[in-house]
Design a protein around this motif. Structure first.
Motif, PDB file in Angstrom:
ATOM      1  N   ASN A 405      10.003 -52.121  89.234  1.00 22.66           N
ATOM      2  CA  ASN A 405      10.939 -53.100  88.695  1.00 22.66           C
ATOM      3  C   ASN A 405      12.292 -52.476  88.365  1.00 22.66           C
ATOM      4  O   ASN A 405      13.340 -53.088  88.479  1.00 22.66           O
ATOM      5  CB  ASN A 405      10.313 -53.686  87.429  1.00 22.66           C
ATOM      6  N   LYS A 406      12.224 -51.182  87.965  1.00 21.01           N
ATOM      7  CA  LYS A 406      13.452 -50.468  87.569  1.00 21.01           C
ATOM      8  C   LYS A 406      14.274 -50.055  88.786  1.00 21.01           C
ATOM      9  O   LYS A 406      15.415 -49.630  88.656  1.00 21.01           O
ATOM     10  CB  LYS A 406      13.076 -49.211  86.768  1.00 21.01           C
ATOM     11  N   VAL A 407      13.663 -50.120  89.948  1.00 25.90           N
ATOM     12  CA  VAL A 407      14.322 -49.660  91.160  1.00 25.90           C
ATOM     13  C   VAL A 407      15.384 -50.640  91.642  1.00 25.90           C
ATOM     14  O   VAL A 407      16.405 -50.258  92.201  1.00 25.90           O
ATOM     15  CB  VAL A 407      13.244 -49.484  92.267  1.00 25.90           C
ATOM     16  N   LEU A 408      15.117 -51.908  91.372  1.00 28.03           N
ATOM     17  CA  LEU A 408      16.039 -52.940  91.858  1.00 28.03           C
ATOM     18  C   LEU A 408      17.271 -53.052  90.970  1.00 28.03           C
ATOM     19  O   LEU A 408      17.160 -53.007  89.742  1.00 28.03           O
ATOM     20  CB  LEU A 408      15.343 -54.301  91.858  1.00 28.03           C
ATOM     21  N   LEU A 409      18.416 -53.196  91.591  1.00 31.90           N
ATOM     22  CA  LEU A 409      19.637 -53.444  90.821  1.00 31.90           C
ATOM     23  C   LEU A 409      19.493 -54.757  90.059  1.00 31.90           C
ATOM     24  O   LEU A 409      18.790 -55.660  90.516  1.00 31.90           O
ATOM     25  CB  LEU A 409      20.830 -53.556  91.773  1.00 31.90           C
ATOM     26  N   SER A 410      20.145 -54.839  88.893  1.00 29.73           N
ATOM     27  CA  SER A 410      19.988 -56.077  88.122  1.00 29.73           C
ATOM     28  C   SER A 410      20.767 -57.221  88.777  1.00 29.73           C
ATOM     29  O   SER A 410      21.651 -57.003  89.592  1.00 29.73           O
ATOM     30  CB  SER A 410      20.416 -55.885  86.673  1.00 29.73           C
ATOM     31  N   ALA A 411      20.382 -58.409  88.355  1.00 29.63           N
ATOM     32  CA  ALA A 411      21.002 -59.610  88.929  1.00 29.63           C
ATOM     33  C   ALA A 411      22.484 -59.644  88.581  1.00 29.63           C
ATOM     34  O   ALA A 411      22.851 -59.328  87.451  1.00 29.63           O
ATOM     35  CB  ALA A 411      20.294 -60.842  88.384  1.00 29.63           C
ATOM     36  N   PRO A 412      23.304 -60.024  89.530  1.00 31.02           N
ATOM     37  CA  PRO A 412      24.736 -60.121  89.223  1.00 31.02           C
ATOM     38  C   PRO A 412      24.980 -61.231  88.197  1.00 31.02           C
ATOM     39  O   PRO A 412      24.292 -62.256  88.221  1.00 31.02           O
ATOM     40  CB  PRO A 412      25.365 -60.480  90.573  1.00 31.02           C
ATOM     41  N   ARG A 413      25.926 -60.979  87.284  1.00 27.07           N
ATOM     42  CA  ARG A 413      26.232 -62.015  86.279  1.00 27.07           C
ATOM     43  C   ARG A 413      27.196 -63.028  86.875  1.00 27.07           C
ATOM     44  O   ARG A 413      28.093 -62.651  87.624  1.00 27.07           O
ATOM     45  CB  ARG A 413      26.925 -61.369  85.067  1.00 27.07           C
ATOM     46  N   ALA A 414      26.978 -64.268  86.501  1.00 24.69           N
ATOM     47  CA  ALA A 414      27.906 -65.299  86.986  1.00 24.69           C
ATOM     48  C   ALA A 414      29.261 -65.074  86.318  1.00 24.69           C
ATOM     49  O   ALA A 414      29.309 -64.849  85.105  1.00 24.69           O
ATOM     50  CB  ALA A 414      27.361 -66.671  86.629  1.00 24.69           C
TER      51      ALA A 414
END
Ligand code: GLC
Length: 579
Positions: A405-414
Motif C-alpha cells: 500500500n505504501k508503494v503507490l503514490l498518494s491520490a492527487p488532491r483536487a
C-alpha cells in the motif's frame, strides 16, 4: 448522517467478501415480466394476490441455490424476503400474504438460511419497506415506488404500517439464527419516515455482525445500482454496487437480455479497485429453478475468480491511485495487483505510480514471470505474451518487501477553485460549472453538472450548466467569492423543479449570515425561475458561499440549480462606505 463511516470492526467480513449473489424471487416470477409488473401494469391487489394460488416453486432447492453461489465465487447471498409487491417468502406471523399459504407451503427463506449455515455462506435478507399490498401503507402521488393513485381497500395508517414493517424486520432477525444483514429498499422516503435509526439499532441488537444498507436512511454502506460509485468509496464509505445479469429486470423475465460475462467481470474489478463490493443478481424461474443462461454468467465470473480471487477477496481498493482508466490496483499485505482491463499493445506495461520496484512480478493466472526494469519515467514490466491469458481481465501480481500500500503514490488532491471576483457595481453569477459539490446522496450518488444548452450553441452563447441529482440534505454546493470592498448584495438562486416535487426548503450561507428559500414549481425540470432570498452584507475579502437543502420534498427530491446571483445594492453600498 446518511451512513456510518468507518465500518465497525465486527463487520469486517463484509468488505473482505467483495462479491455476493443477489436473488430476486417472488410471485412476480409467475408472470415473467420482472419484479415491477404489478405496478407497471397497474394490477389491482386482489387480482395480483391470486397468483398465490399458483405459486409452487417445486424445483426450488436451497442446496442448489447455495452451491451455485459457491461456484460463482460469491461469499454471501442477498435474497428478497419481501419485495415491493409485499409478498413474503418467509413465514411471517404478521401476515397471511406469505409463501407458507401457497401450494408450496414451505418457508423458502428459512430453508435457504439453513443451507447457507451448512455451507458457511453469509446471508443477507432484502426487505422492501415500500409495500404495494399492505392496506396501511401510505402512498403519496409522485413519490417513486409509491402506488401512484388511491385504490379500493387502502386504509392509510403510517404508525400501523411502521409497526408491521419493524415487526417483520424483527422476525427476520430473531427466527432463523444468524443472519448477516438486512438490505432495505426504500430510498424514496426519509430516515425520519422509516425511522431508519431505530431499525438499525433493532437489527444490531439481535445480530451484531449484520450489515445494514443505506436505504432506510441510515446504515453501514451505500448501494449504487447498476453503476459503480468509486467516489463514495474513495471518501471512506463502504460501498456495494448491485447489478443484475439481466439488463432490464431483477426478478424473472422471459427472454431477458443479459450482460456479457466480460462486462460483469470488469465491473466487479472496477468496484474492488475502488474499495467496494459487487452484488450480482439473478431472478429464478417460477418453478424455483435458476435459469441456465443466468447461471452461466455467474459461473463465468466464478471461473475468473478461481484464477484471480487473490486479487479480489480480502484486498483493499486503491481509489484515485490507478495508472489509467484501464489499469487499476488492489492491494493486500505485501502484494500489489495490477488489473489490466485492456491487454496492452506490445509486450510491456509502464507503471508511473509506483515509488519503487517490486521484488518480482508475474501474471496471476499463469504465474509466468515478468522482467522488472526501473526506468526514468516509471517501472517497466516486460515479457507479456502477445495473447492475453484470460479473455476478460488479466492481473499482474507484484511482491514487495514491505506493505504494498505504501508503494503507490498518494491520490492527487483536487485543486481548490479560484474565487470569483466582484466587478464593482455588476452582478456576480455563481454558475453550476463553478461550484464545488460535496456529500453523497441516495445510494451514494453525487451532485452532477449537466449542460443545459448543447455544445453547438456555445459558439453564439456560452454553454449553460446546472446542478442536478441532489437528493440529501448532507449534499452541498459551494463557491468561493471575493469582494474587493465591503458590500451589500441581493441574493437569488435560479432553480427548476416541476410540481409536485417543488416545496423543498434550503439555505444560502455566506459571511456568517443565512438566507432561506423555498423551491418554486416550474414548468419542467429544465425551465428555471429566480428565487429572491434577501440581502446580505459582506466585508472585503474572500468568502465561501454554501447552498444546502434543509427539508426535502418526499425526503429525497431537491431541485436543479442553475446559479446563484449576487446583485450589489448601490445606495446601501455608498452608505456603508461613508460609515
Ligand atoms: C431497483 C428496482 C428494484 C430492485 C432494486 C435492487 O430499485 O426497482 O426492483 O429490487 O433496484 O437494487
Amino acid at each position: 448522517m446518511l451512513v456510518k463511516r468507518p465500518l465497525a470492526p465486527e463487520l469486517s467480513w463484509f468488505p473482505q467478501a467483495r462479491f455476493g449473489m443477489f436473488i430476486h424471487f417472488g410471485l412476480y416470477a409467475l408472470l415473467g415480466r420482472g419484479e415491477w409488473v404489478m405496478y407497471q401494469e397497474r394490477i389491482p391487489r386482489e387480482i395480483y394476490e391470486k397468483l398465490m394460488r399458483r405459486f409452487n416453486p417445486r424445483r426450488f432447492d436451497a442446496e442448489t441455490w447455495v452451491r451455485t453461489a459457491v461456484r460463482a465465487g460469491a461469499r454471501y447471498i442477498t435474497v428478497t424476503a419481501k419485495h415491493h409487491d409485499g409478498f413474503c417468502l418467509f413465514d411471517s406471523a404478521l401476515t397471511d400474504y406469505k409463501i407458507t399459504r401457497t401450494p408450496f407451503g414451505r418457508d423458502l427463506i428459512g430453508e435457504l438460511i439453513t443451507a447457507c449455515h451448512r455451507h458457511d455462506m453469509r446471508i443477507i435478507l432484502y426487505y422492501s419497506q415500500p409495500d404495494w399490498h399492505h392496506p396501511n401503507f401510505v402512498n403519496r402521488p409522485g413519490a417513486f415506488k409509491d402506488w401512484p393513485e388511491p385504490r379500493p381497500g387502502d386504509a392509510p395508517d403510517w404508525p400501523r404500517y411502521l409497526r408491521y414493517c419493524h415487526g417483520q424486520v424483527e422476525e427476520l432477525c430473531t427466527r432463523y439464527g444468524r443472519i448477516d444483514g438486512i438490505w432495505f429498499d426504500g430510498s424514496h422516503k426519509s430516515e425520519a419516515e422509516w425511522q431508519g435509526r431505530r431499525l438499525y439499532r433493532l437489527i444490531k441488537r439481535h445480530q451484531p455482525h449484520a450489515v445494514v444498507n443505506d436505504r432506510a436512511g441510515y446504515g453501514d454502506f451505500f448501494t449504487p445500482e447498476r453503476r459503480l460509485s468509486a467516489a463514495a468509496a474513495a471518501a471512506g464509505y463502504m460501498v456495494e454496487a448491485c447489478q443484475s445479469v439481466c439488463q432490464d429486470a431483477w426478478g424473472y423475465k422471459r427472454d431477458a437480455r443479459l450482460f456479457s460475462a466480460h462486462y460483469l467481470i470488469e465491473s466487479l474489478v472496477r468496484m474492488a479497485a475502488a474499495g467496494g463490493n459487487y452484488l450480482l443478481n439473478i431472478g429464478p424461474a417460477p418453478d424455483g429453478s435458476l435459469p441456465p443462461e443466468q447461471v452461466r454468467r455467474l459461473l463465468d465470473v466464478g471461473a475468473w475468480l478461481r484464477a484471480h480471487g487473490d486479487a479480489i477477496y480480502g484486498t483493499a481498493g486503491c481509489p484515485l491511485r490507478e495508472e489509467s482508466d484501464d489499469m487499476l490496483y488492489t492491494v493486500r499485505g505485501n502484494r500489489l495487483f495490477l488489473h489490466l482491463l485492456r491487454w496492452p499493445v506490445g509486450d510491456a506495461v509502464l507503471l508511473r505510480r509506483l515509488r519503487y520496484s517490486p521484488r518480482r512480478a508475474f501474471l496471476l493466472k499463469t504465474h509466468a514471470p515478468l522482467r522488472v526494469e526501473a526506468q526514468k519515467d516509471g517501472i517497466l514490466l516486460r515479457g507479456l505474451p502477445s495473447l492475453p491469458p484470460d479473455a476478460a481481465v488479466n492481473v499482474i501480481e507484484m511482491r514487495f518487501d514491505g506493505p504494498a500500500n505504501k508503494v503507490l503514490l498518494s491520490a492527487p488532491r483536487a485543486p481548490r477553485r479560484r474565487p470569483l471576483i466582484f466587478v464593482p457595481g455588476a452582478p456576480l453569477t455563481l454558475s453550476a460549472s463553478d461550484a464545488t459539490c460535496a456529500g453523497f446522496g441516495t445510494k451514494g450518488t453525487q451532485i452532477v453538472v449537466r449542460t443545459l444548452r448543447e455544445a453547438t450553441v456555445r459558439l453564439v452563447r456560452e454553454a449553460e450548466t446546472y446542478l442536478t441529482n441532489w437528493s440529501k440534505p448532507e449534499q452541498r454546493a459551494f463557491w468561493w467569492i471575493e469582494c474587493p470592498r465591503p458590500m451589500r448584495c441581493q441574493v437569488a438562486v435560479e432553480m427548476a423543479c416541476p410540481a409536485p416535487y417543488a416545496g423543498s426548503t434550503f439555505t444560502v450561507r455566506v459571511g456568517g449570515q443565512t438566507l432561506r428559500g423555498t423551491v418554486p414549481a416550474t414548468r419542467d425540470e429544465r425551465h428555471f425561475r429566480r428565487v429572491r432570498l434577501g440581502v446580505i452584507s459582506l466585508p472585503a475579502g474572500v468568502h465561501r458561499l454554501c447552498l444546502a437543502p434543509e427539508r426535502l420534498q418526499y425526503g429525497y427530491v431537491f431541485a436543479n440549480v442553475r446559479c446563484v446571483v449576487m446583485k450589489p445594492c448601490p445606495q446601501m453600498h455608498h452608505k456603508l462606505l461613508r460609515r
